[in-house]
Scaffold this active site. Structure first.
Site: not given
Length: 243
Positions: A227, A204, A119-120
């Protein structure tokens, strides 16, 4: 000029600036031919306003890259607009994944539940890399007191294959950050008063308890600490790895 290897350039710059304070490092770095085209990358998070203010005083036209993951707190989006207007920053560029990338990678917005790294990567690392390709160096707000791989930070570090990172606040203490904000009457991120010490994406990020590490609220319950935008070639740059 931009001559020599990245490691040699970083070492030369660290030696040149080793006796300078953060504001002077920033001021000189923005005009140093050994750094070339420079941008500031800002999350508009809990401490971001310090560097943003410094830039507004020294060179308000400096490009500022704001990564909108499209999963940020509304408070962060509002704060970004407030700070930009108040400090009269004239070149804030919003960086985000394309609609096609979102459709391909996370059409239902649940990827973070299964892979925070993936996702990051597509929401932050890939879009930022596209924009950073236009620059020779970028300014970060990382500091030694934040711990982990940041404990040995210097003002300048190499980022292969062709960029340098500038960390003007590398040697600051947490108290220095708070004092600077108070002395300059800078607006605080609204989530700080609710216990958020380090602010990322809404799904998050959680508040921290008294005595906890300030970054404990990021990806709580996992081993993840970064991240990905401070990775090189897909791997985290550990302390001393680029010096």
């Amino acid at each position: 000029m931009l001559d020599g290897s990245l490691d040699d350039r970083a070492a030369l710059l660290n030696d040149r600036y080793k006796h300078h304070a953060a504001t002077e490092v920033l001021r000189r770095a923005l005009n140093d031919p050994d750094l070339g085209r420079v941008t500031l990358v800002s999350s508009f998070g809990s401490e971001s306003v310090v560097l943003l203010h410094m830039v507004s005083v020294v060179a308000p036209g400096t490009p500022v890259l704001f990564i909108d993951t499209q999963m940020l707190f509304q408070e962060t989006l509002d704060y970004q607009l407030e700070v930009t207007e108040r400090l009269k920053l004239t070149d804030v560029r919003v960086v985000r994944a394309t609609e096609r990338e979102v459709a391909l990678n996370d059409p239902d917005g649940t990827l973070h539940q299964f892979s925070t790294d993936a996702c990051c990567n597509f929401r932050k690392t890939v879009p930022l890399e596209r924009e950073l390709g236009k620059f020779d160096a970028w300014i970060t707000g990382r500091k030694r007191f934040q711990g982990g791989e940041r404990q040995q930070l210097e003002f300048f570090e190499a980022e292969p294959p062709a960029r340098l990172r500038i960390n003007p606040l590398a040697h600051w203490r947490s108290e220095d950050v708070q004092d600077y904000m108070a002395e300059n009457n800078l607006p605080r991120h609204p989530l700080v008063s609710k216990g958020f010490a380090s602010i990322g994406c809404a799904p998050c990020t959680s508040p921290v308890k008294p005595g906890e590490d300030p970054r404990a609220g990021r990806w709580r319950g996992s081993q993840k600490t970064e991240c990905g935008i401070h990775f090189i070639g897909g791997r985290m740059v550990r302390a001393g790895a680029t010096s």
